[in-house]
Design an enzyme around this catalytic site. Structure first.
Site, mmCIF file in Angstrom:
data_model
loop_
_atom_site.group_PDB
_atom_site.id
_atom_site.type_symbol
_atom_site.label_atom_id
_atom_site.label_comp_id
_atom_site.label_asym_id
_atom_site.label_seq_id
_atom_site.Cartn_x
_atom_site.Cartn_y
_atom_site.Cartn_z
ATOM 1 N N GLY A 63 0.952 -1.126 0.017
ATOM 2 C CA GLY A 63 -0.020 0.121 0.166
ATOM 3 C C GLY A 63 0.819 1.236 -0.084
ATOM 4 O O GLY A 63 2.176 1.289 -0.045
ATOM 5 N N LEU B 29 -0.111 -2.796 9.261
ATOM 6 C CA LEU B 29 -0.683 -1.770 8.323
ATOM 7 C C LEU B 29 -1.773 -2.330 7.532
ATOM 8 O O LEU B 29 -2.600 -1.714 6.771
ATOM 9 C CB LEU B 29 0.341 -1.154 7.352
ATOM 10 C CG LEU B 29 1.009 -0.004 7.975
ATOM 11 C CD1 LEU B 29 2.205 -0.407 8.903
ATOM 12 C CD2 LEU B 29 1.883 0.629 6.754
ATOM 13 N N ASN C 187 -3.722 -11.917 14.566
ATOM 14 C CA ASN C 187 -2.459 -12.958 13.936
ATOM 15 C C ASN C 187 -1.199 -12.221 13.932
ATOM 16 O O ASN C 187 -0.159 -12.787 14.317
ATOM 17 C CB ASN C 187 -2.928 -13.330 12.377
ATOM 18 C CG ASN C 187 -4.134 -14.139 12.383
ATOM 19 O OD1 ASN C 187 -4.318 -14.992 13.531
ATOM 20 N ND2 ASN C 187 -4.845 -14.052 11.498
ATOM 21 N N ARG D 30 5.261 -14.444 20.028
ATOM 22 C CA ARG D 30 6.256 -15.285 19.877
ATOM 23 C C ARG D 30 7.626 -14.874 19.567
ATOM 24 O O ARG D 30 8.569 -15.591 20.168
ATOM 25 C CB ARG D 30 5.681 -16.390 18.871
ATOM 26 C CG ARG D 30 4.354 -17.248 19.294
ATOM 27 C CD ARG D 30 4.350 -18.091 18.221
ATOM 28 N NE ARG D 30 4.031 -17.950 17.085
ATOM 29 C CZ ARG D 30 2.994 -17.663 16.214
ATOM 30 N NH1 ARG D 30 1.902 -17.933 16.994
ATOM 31 N NH2 ARG D 30 2.820 -17.312 14.941
ATOM 32 N N TYR E 91 -14.850 0.052 9.880
ATOM 33 C CA TYR E 91 -13.413 0.426 9.973
ATOM 34 C C TYR E 91 -12.993 1.058 11.288
ATOM 35 O O TYR E 91 -12.222 0.684 11.976
ATOM 36 C CB TYR E 91 -13.114 1.582 8.934
ATOM 37 C CG TYR E 91 -11.723 1.911 8.651
ATOM 38 C CD1 TYR E 91 -10.842 0.872 8.051
ATOM 39 C CD2 TYR E 91 -11.209 2.998 8.957
ATOM 40 C CE1 TYR E 91 -9.488 1.308 7.827
ATOM 41 C CE2 TYR E 91 -9.804 3.497 8.748
ATOM 42 C CZ TYR E 91 -9.068 2.754 8.396
ATOM 43 O OH TYR E 91 -7.777 3.039 8.145
ATOM 44 N N TYR F 120 -2.805 -7.483 24.801
ATOM 45 C CA TYR F 120 -1.638 -8.397 24.808
ATOM 46 C C TYR F 120 -0.311 -7.703 25.672
ATOM 47 O O TYR F 120 0.438 -8.258 26.096
ATOM 48 C CB TYR F 120 -0.946 -8.495 23.294
ATOM 49 C CG TYR F 120 -1.673 -9.609 22.626
ATOM 50 C CD1 TYR F 120 -2.972 -9.650 22.326
ATOM 51 C CD2 TYR F 120 -0.465 -10.431 22.223
ATOM 52 C CE1 TYR F 120 -3.326 -10.868 21.876
ATOM 53 C CE2 TYR F 120 -0.993 -11.558 21.538
ATOM 54 C CZ TYR F 120 -2.541 -11.956 21.353
ATOM 55 O OH TYR F 120 -3.101 -12.879 20.663
#
Ligand code: UDP
Length: 328
Positions: A14, A77, A103, A110, A149, A163
């Protein structure tokens, strides 16, 4: 950290992602770009594919990512970038923001990598506070057509913070305001390419609503500088990345007409549903914590963008090379 920093960039085909990959490679990083090429373009990457530090993986971030090996830094992004796209593929859009964020956060967790979420000024919705500071909670319609969005990105921010809190992942959140520059797709529906294309063709500029709504446009290289500074920092709270020079859509039409020497006529169409009336970032946090400030004025950035469109808007492969030239 490895001797050579290894960076995952999703959405690298992009406008912003391509420039970010270019800059990271230029400073010696290895870049793994994950992009499904649905809204970005492979042509945007032809200049990067020759670099042995660059790997392109064609993959949709809504599906778990293939094994990539360890990375030091993640920029997420990937997401349809303009109302035209996200209104056309609402389910995919909200999945990019939700499952795509999960994801990519998993990759960072990890790897023990730093994570930069590309969030958006849309999290402020149609803001009741002006200019928008990061502490403002926003004014968003959770069921309107834009919600895939803006609510998607609000969820992405919440997941990112979760997280950080639960797993100690080193996360950060960039709230990116309207970004433009050479390499935008002419058909992506955003106001800058739409106006430039119309002006160059001598067609009237299509203004949604009365044109008094405002935006604050940031040149792509400035946005990328801000993202790089955030990635290199240890800042963890949301930060606005945008240019505080606010203008109305009619002001923008005027600048583009001056830069193209094109048609001065505008045609008014109905306003988009839930179109924010005003938008302008307060960038005090970015100035203070990242030592970042945008440098390219709207007149200069739009002049560069117009000159790029003049040469490239009909020739995507040549366009990719020209984007690279502009990027040097
Ligand atoms: N806009 C317009 N004509 C166009 C495209 C957009 O008047 O052809 C207006 C749109 O209604 C909005 C502003 O320009 O008020 C910015 O729209 P854009 O799609 O670029 O980004 P947004 O900030 O809405 O996501």
């Amino acid at each position: 950290m490895r001797e050579r920093q290894r960076v995952l960039v999703t959405g690298g085909a992009g406008l912003i992602g391509h420039r970010l990959c270019t800059r990271l490679l230029a400073r010696g990083a290895q870049v793994v770009c994950v992009d499904d090429l649905s809204t970005g373009s492979e042509a945007n990457l032809t200049d990067l594919c020759d670099d042995d530090g660059f790997t392109l993986i064609r993959h949709d971030v809504v599906d778990p990512l293939p094994a990539l090996g360890a990375v030091d830094l993640v920029f997420h992004l990937a997401c349809p970038p303009s109302p035209e796209y996200y209104l056309g593929r609402p389910v995919h859009t909200i999945r990019c923001a939700s499952e795509g964020t999960r994801n990519t956060l998993e990759v960072a967790r990890r790897s023990g990598a730093r994570y930069v979420l590309a969030s958006t000024s849309e999290v402020y919705g149609d803001p009741a506070q002006h200019p928008q500071v990061e502490s403002y909670w926003g004014n968003v319609n959770s069921v309107g057509p834009r919600s895939v969005y803006d609510e998607g990105k609000r969820y992405a921010e919440a997941l990112t913070m979760a997280y950080a809190r639960e797993y100690g992942t080193d996360t950060s959140i960039a709230r990116i305001f309207n970004t433009y520059g050479p390499g935008m797709r002419v058909d992506d529906g955003r106001v800058v390419p739409a106006f430039i294309d119309a002006a160059l063709d001598g067609r009237p500029l299509t203004v949604f609503g009365d044109g008094t709504q405002t935006r604050s446009l940031c040149y792509v290289d400035d946005t990328v500088d801000g993202l790089m500074a955030l990635g290199d920092s240890s800042w963890r709270d949301p930060v606005n990345i945008g240019n505080p020079h606010e203008m109305t859509v009619l002001d923008l039409a005027e600048i583009i007409v001056d830069a193209t020497g094109g048609s001065r006529s505008v045609e008014h169409h109905p306003a988009r549903v839930d179109d924010p009336v005003r938008r302008c970032p307060d960038i005090g946090v970015a100035r203070r914590e990242l030592k970042w400030t945008p440098r390219v004025s709207a007149e200069e950035g739009l002049r560069r963008t117009v000159s790029w469109f003049v040469g490239n808007r009909r020739h995507p492969v040549a366009a990719a090379r020209a984007v690279a030239d502009h990027a040097v």
